[in-house]
Design a protein around this motif. Structure first.
Motif, PDB file in Angstrom:
ATOM      1  N   GLY A   1       0.803  -1.209   0.000  1.00 36.72           N
ATOM      2  CA  GLY A   1       0.000   0.000   0.000  1.00 36.72           C
ATOM      3  C   GLY A   1       0.839   1.264   0.000  1.00 36.72           C
ATOM      4  N   GLY A   2       2.032   1.185  -0.578  1.00 33.45           N
ATOM      5  CA  GLY A   2       2.915   2.346  -0.645  1.00 33.45           C
ATOM      6  C   GLY A   2       3.854   2.486   0.533  1.00 33.45           C
ATOM      7  N   TYR A   3       3.694   1.647   1.554  1.00 33.51           N
ATOM      8  CA  TYR A   3       4.561   1.710   2.736  1.00 33.51           C
ATOM      9  C   TYR A   3       5.670   0.653   2.649  1.00 33.51           C
ATOM     10  N   ASN A   4       6.886   1.020   3.112  1.00 33.67           N
ATOM     11  CA  ASN A   4       7.990   0.064   3.178  1.00 33.67           C
ATOM     12  C   ASN A   4       7.860  -0.812   4.420  1.00 33.67           C
ATOM     13  N   VAL A   5       7.904  -2.126   4.225  1.00 31.44           N
ATOM     14  CA  VAL A   5       7.829  -3.084   5.333  1.00 31.44           C
ATOM     15  C   VAL A   5       9.108  -3.912   5.316  1.00 31.44           C
ATOM     16  N   TYR A   6       9.837  -3.909   6.436  1.00 34.16           N
ATOM     17  CA  TYR A   6      11.081  -4.669   6.532  1.00 34.16           C
ATOM     18  C   TYR A   6      10.827  -5.992   7.259  1.00 34.16           C
ATOM     19  N   PRO A   7      10.923  -7.124   6.557  1.00 32.79           N
ATOM     20  CA  PRO A   7      10.614  -8.418   7.166  1.00 32.79           C
ATOM     21  C   PRO A   7      11.367  -8.692   8.463  1.00 32.79           C
ATOM     22  N   ALA A   8      12.650  -8.295   8.545  1.00 32.46           N
ATOM     23  CA  ALA A   8      13.449  -8.608   9.735  1.00 32.46           C
ATOM     24  C   ALA A   8      12.830  -8.012  11.008  1.00 32.46           C
ATOM     25  N   GLU A   9      12.192  -6.839  10.886  1.00 35.63           N
ATOM     26  CA  GLU A   9      11.569  -6.220  12.058  1.00 35.63           C
ATOM     27  C   GLU A   9      10.425  -7.101  12.574  1.00 35.63           C
ATOM     28  N   ILE A  10       9.591  -7.582  11.649  1.00 32.34           N
ATOM     29  CA  ILE A  10       8.446  -8.417  12.034  1.00 32.34           C
ATOM     30  C   ILE A  10       8.935  -9.765  12.553  1.00 32.34           C
ATOM     31  N   GLU A  11       9.945 -10.330  11.885  1.00 29.99           N
ATOM     32  CA  GLU A  11      10.497 -11.620  12.327  1.00 29.99           C
ATOM     33  C   GLU A  11      11.029 -11.528  13.751  1.00 29.99           C
ATOM     34  N   GLY A  12      11.626 -10.380  14.077  1.00 29.83           N
ATOM     35  CA  GLY A  12      12.149 -10.198  15.433  1.00 29.83           C
ATOM     36  C   GLY A  12      11.059 -10.332  16.485  1.00 29.83           C
ATOM     37  N   TYR A  13       9.898  -9.746  16.225  1.00 26.33           N
ATOM     38  CA  TYR A  13       8.779  -9.850  17.166  1.00 26.33           C
ATOM     39  C   TYR A  13       8.229 -11.280  17.225  1.00 26.33           C
ATOM     40  N   ILE A  14       8.090 -11.924  16.063  1.00 24.83           N
ATOM     41  CA  ILE A  14       7.552 -13.293  16.038  1.00 24.83           C
ATOM     42  C   ILE A  14       8.485 -14.247  16.778  1.00 24.83           C
ATOM     43  N   ASN A  15       9.798 -14.091  16.551  1.00 27.44           N
ATOM     44  CA  ASN A  15      10.768 -15.003  17.170  1.00 27.44           C
ATOM     45  C   ASN A  15      10.780 -14.913  18.691  1.00 27.44           C
ATOM     46  N   GLU A  16      10.315 -13.786  19.229  1.00 28.30           N
ATOM     47  CA  GLU A  16      10.258 -13.616  20.685  1.00 28.30           C
ATOM     48  C   GLU A  16       9.040 -14.298  21.302  1.00 28.30           C
TER      49      GLU A  16
ATOM     50  N   ASP B   1      -5.209  -5.558  -3.888  1.00 26.84           N
ATOM     51  CA  ASP B   1      -5.484  -4.222  -3.355  1.00 26.84           C
ATOM     52  C   ASP B   1      -4.220  -3.469  -2.960  1.00 26.84           C
ATOM     53  N   PHE B   2      -3.319  -4.151  -2.253  1.00 26.61           N
ATOM     54  CA  PHE B   2      -2.153  -3.478  -1.666  1.00 26.61           C
ATOM     55  C   PHE B   2      -0.896  -3.589  -2.527  1.00 26.61           C
ATOM     56  N   GLY B   3      -0.991  -4.332  -3.643  1.00 28.85           N
ATOM     57  CA  GLY B   3       0.194  -4.548  -4.467  1.00 28.85           C
ATOM     58  C   GLY B   3       1.014  -5.710  -3.945  1.00 28.85           C
ATOM     59  N   GLU B   4       1.283  -5.662  -2.649  1.00 26.35           N
ATOM     60  CA  GLU B   4       2.091  -6.708  -1.998  1.00 26.35           C
ATOM     61  C   GLU B   4       1.714  -6.728  -0.527  1.00 26.35           C
ATOM     62  N   VAL B   5       1.689  -7.917   0.054  1.00 27.48           N
ATOM     63  CA  VAL B   5       1.458  -8.034   1.499  1.00 27.48           C
ATOM     64  C   VAL B   5       2.408  -9.085   2.067  1.00 27.48           C
ATOM     65  N   GLY B   6       2.578  -9.032   3.386  1.00 27.47           N
ATOM     66  CA  GLY B   6       3.454  -9.990   4.049  1.00 27.47           C
ATOM     67  C   GLY B   6       2.746 -11.285   4.398  1.00 27.47           C
TER      68      GLY B   6
ATOM     69  N   ARG C   1       1.489  -4.680  18.647  1.00 34.95           N
ATOM     70  CA  ARG C   1       2.847  -4.137  18.755  1.00 34.95           C
ATOM     71  C   ARG C   1       3.311  -3.378  17.514  1.00 34.95           C
ATOM     72  N   LEU C   2       2.646  -3.573  16.375  1.00 35.58           N
ATOM     73  CA  LEU C   2       3.133  -2.988  15.130  1.00 35.58           C
ATOM     74  C   LEU C   2       2.024  -2.240  14.398  1.00 35.58           C
ATOM     75  N   ALA C   3       2.434  -1.286  13.559  1.00 34.98           N
ATOM     76  CA  ALA C   3       1.474  -0.577  12.714  1.00 34.98           C
ATOM     77  C   ALA C   3       0.756  -1.569  11.814  1.00 34.98           C
ATOM     78  N   ASN C   4      -0.486  -1.256  11.490  1.00 31.06           N
ATOM     79  CA  ASN C   4      -1.324  -2.205  10.776  1.00 31.06           C
ATOM     80  C   ASN C   4      -0.761  -2.589   9.411  1.00 31.06           C
ATOM     81  N   PHE C   5      -0.087  -1.625   8.718  1.00 27.34           N
ATOM     82  CA  PHE C   5       0.424  -1.950   7.381  1.00 27.34           C
ATOM     83  C   PHE C   5       1.559  -2.980   7.425  1.00 27.34           C
ATOM     84  N   LYS C   6       2.143  -3.189   8.609  1.00 26.54           N
ATOM     85  CA  LYS C   6       3.231  -4.161   8.737  1.00 26.54           C
ATOM     86  C   LYS C   6       2.736  -5.578   9.056  1.00 26.54           C
ATOM     87  N   ILE C   7       1.473  -5.707   9.425  1.00 27.18           N
ATOM     88  CA  ILE C   7       0.967  -7.002   9.892  1.00 27.18           C
ATOM     89  C   ILE C   7       0.821  -7.976   8.731  1.00 27.18           C
TER      90      ILE C   7
END
Length: 517
Positions: free
Chosen positions: A419-434, A450-455, A479-485
């Protein structure tokens, strides 16, 4: 004329007592073999003389796809010694891949295992290669048979620092593999910097349990030991129990994160068992903070994580001792790859190629004597990957904090633009791994109407643990902004990995690309 042949530098570092043990084999059918420094010198001379006898053009490529053995190491040294270009190939490569590498590199000599000789030689001869030899890990093969007839004295070929020494093909996760061209000077400068930065000692002994078709095992580990005149305890393949049993006889170990995870499962890994060890180094893939912390608790040692790539050898390292350039800091910080190595420049830039301030995430670029000459027979690609000021665009995304520590956030190709926002996988992985019960995770981007790309999150669990995908997503929303989920989450038995332990996100992207179409 000064000789900048890397072999000459390694040979000059051999100890005065050439009859001392240089390599001792551990494990397997040929355990307990001892190779002296004199053996390495004589055997590499005989192989170099064999190559000389073929009257090859200067700088010919010598392509090698064989199982790990001391003789394979000798072949590498002999190739440098004779002034040719070493081309190591992953033993997992199949016919289609080998056909591409041989067609692209046009080697004058190919060395393969006896079991593969039939199909490899057919590909090689068709591509114009005139000499194909065999070499097996049991010290047999036509290469050794032919070399045995040659003299055990050889004067190293004269080479300039800028002359090509090795071509390393990248893993090819984004299209065809590229051959990174490394010079004698690239590798010697890096070995000398690491010798000092990692505090190599006169009595050091290295446990070598890595493959030798890759930068980590072939250059960082082997060059490190040889440039210091340090003996190697040599395992043809990694065995966690065997390595743990070797620790009282060694001082240095280099591994990828999965090797540390497997050793932590060994009950014999205790503080007493590692009392003689000086340094544990990890690289080639990100080290989970959980592994970093658990190793510290179990052994009393703090793993030193560093960062490099095929095109640059090593770029950064957590400190071994206090680093005067960074206010004398000596802390090895989990989740970072430490400081830029001496003599190397690193900058983090935005999309307009402008340097970013400390703490900002952007593309990592490097410049220095370690940086490769370019990609083999790809002048346009080479030009694309360097800036006008001579910085190499690594393709990695990261940040440098105000203390000088570098953190890698991911690969630029792994970046998800949702949706035009940059999402860095490593940030999300860090939370999941905890999260409780999670062993490891990988987040990849897939097409979305809709969003072009999603995680999409893919994770493995710890033994006996039950992790529910919807609960993972719910926890992230807190813990994270909705566009990163991630839009979907999957629990799997294992994540796909390459031989160096890196998660193959390209395979995950392919697997889940049709989810929302």
């Amino acid at each position: 004329m000064d000789n900048h042949n890397l072999f000459a530098a390694l040979r000059s570092a051999f100890p005065a007592n050439l009859d001392a043990t240089a390599v001792e084999t551990v494990g397997g059918a040929h355990a307990g073999l001892r190779y002296s420094w004199r053996d390495l010198d004589r055997a590499s001379a005989m192989m170099a003389n064999l190559l000389d006898s073929l009257k090859l053009p200067t700088g010919s490529r010598i392509a090698v796809q064989v199982e790990k053995s001391v003789e394979a190491l000798v072949l590498y040294l002999a190739t440098l010694r004779a002034g040719h270009v070493f081309l190591p190939l992953n033993t997992a490569y199949q016919a289609g891949e080998i056909e591409y590498f041989i067609g692209n590199a046009e080697p004058a000599v190919v060395v393969c295992s006896k079991a593969n000789f039939g199909w490899v030689s057919k590909i090689a001869f068709k591509a114009g290669t005139r000499h194909v030899y065999t070499l097996d890990e049991d010290r047999s093969g036509t290469l050794l048979d032919r070399a045995a007839h040659h003299s055990d004295a050889h004067t190293p070929a004269i080479r300039r620092a800028d002359d090509l020494a090795v071509i390393i093909y990248t893993s090819g996760t984004t299209g065809r593999s590229k051959g990174a061209m490394l010079s004698h000077g690239n590798m010697l400068s890096n070995a000398q910097v690491l010798q000092k930065y990692w505090g190599w000692q006169p009595d050091d002994v290295l446990i070598h349990a890595l493959p030798i078709f890759h930068v980590h095992g072939l250059f960082v580990a082997i060059h490190g030991a040889l440039i210091n005149g340090s003996p190697l305890l040599w395992l043809n393949r990694f065995d966690p129990r065997a390595v743990v049993e070797l620790f009282p006889r060694a001082t240095v170990f280099m591994g990828v994160p999965t090797l540390y995870v497997r050793m932590l499962a060994e009950p014999g890994l205790t503080k007493q068992q590692v009392a003689q060890m000086r340094l544990f180094v990890s690289g080639s893939a990100p080290l989970l903070i959980e592994t970093f912390d658990e190793w510290k608790v179990r052994t009393g040692h703090t793993i030193l994580e560093r960062y490099g790539m095929s095109e640059t050898v090593m770029i950064t390292s957590n400190p071994y001792a206090a680093d005067a350039r960074f206010a004398g800091q000596s802390e090895r910080r989990g989740g970072t790859v430490g400081f830029v190595l001496p003599g190397i420049e690193l900058r983090v830039v935005d999309e307009a190629n402008q340097p970013l301030p400390a703490g900002e995430i952007g593309g990592i670029q490097v410049r220095g004597p370690n940086v490769f000459k370019g990609y083999w027979r790809m002048p346009e690609k080479t030009a694309e990957e360097f800036t006008a000021e001579g910085f190499f665009k690594t393709g990695d995304v990261g940040r440098v904090d105000d203390r000088g520590y570098v953190s890698i956030v991911g690969r630029s190709k792994d970046l998800i633009i949702s949706g035009g926002y940059n999402v860095y996988p490593a940030e999300i992985e860090g939370y999941i791994n905890e999260m409780a019960g999670v062993a490891e995770s990988a987040v990849v981007g897939v097409p979305h109407p809709d969003f072009g790309e999603v995680g999409v999150a893919v994770l493995t669990t710890k033994p006996g643990a039950v992790v529910k995908p919807d609960e993972v997503v719910a926890a992230l929303k807190a813990r994270l902004a909705n566009f990163k989920i991630p839009k979907r989450c999957f629990v799997v038995d294992e994540l796909p990995r390459n031989t160096m332990g890196k998660v193959q996100k390209n395979l995950l992207r392919d697997q889940y690309k049709g989810l929302f179409s």
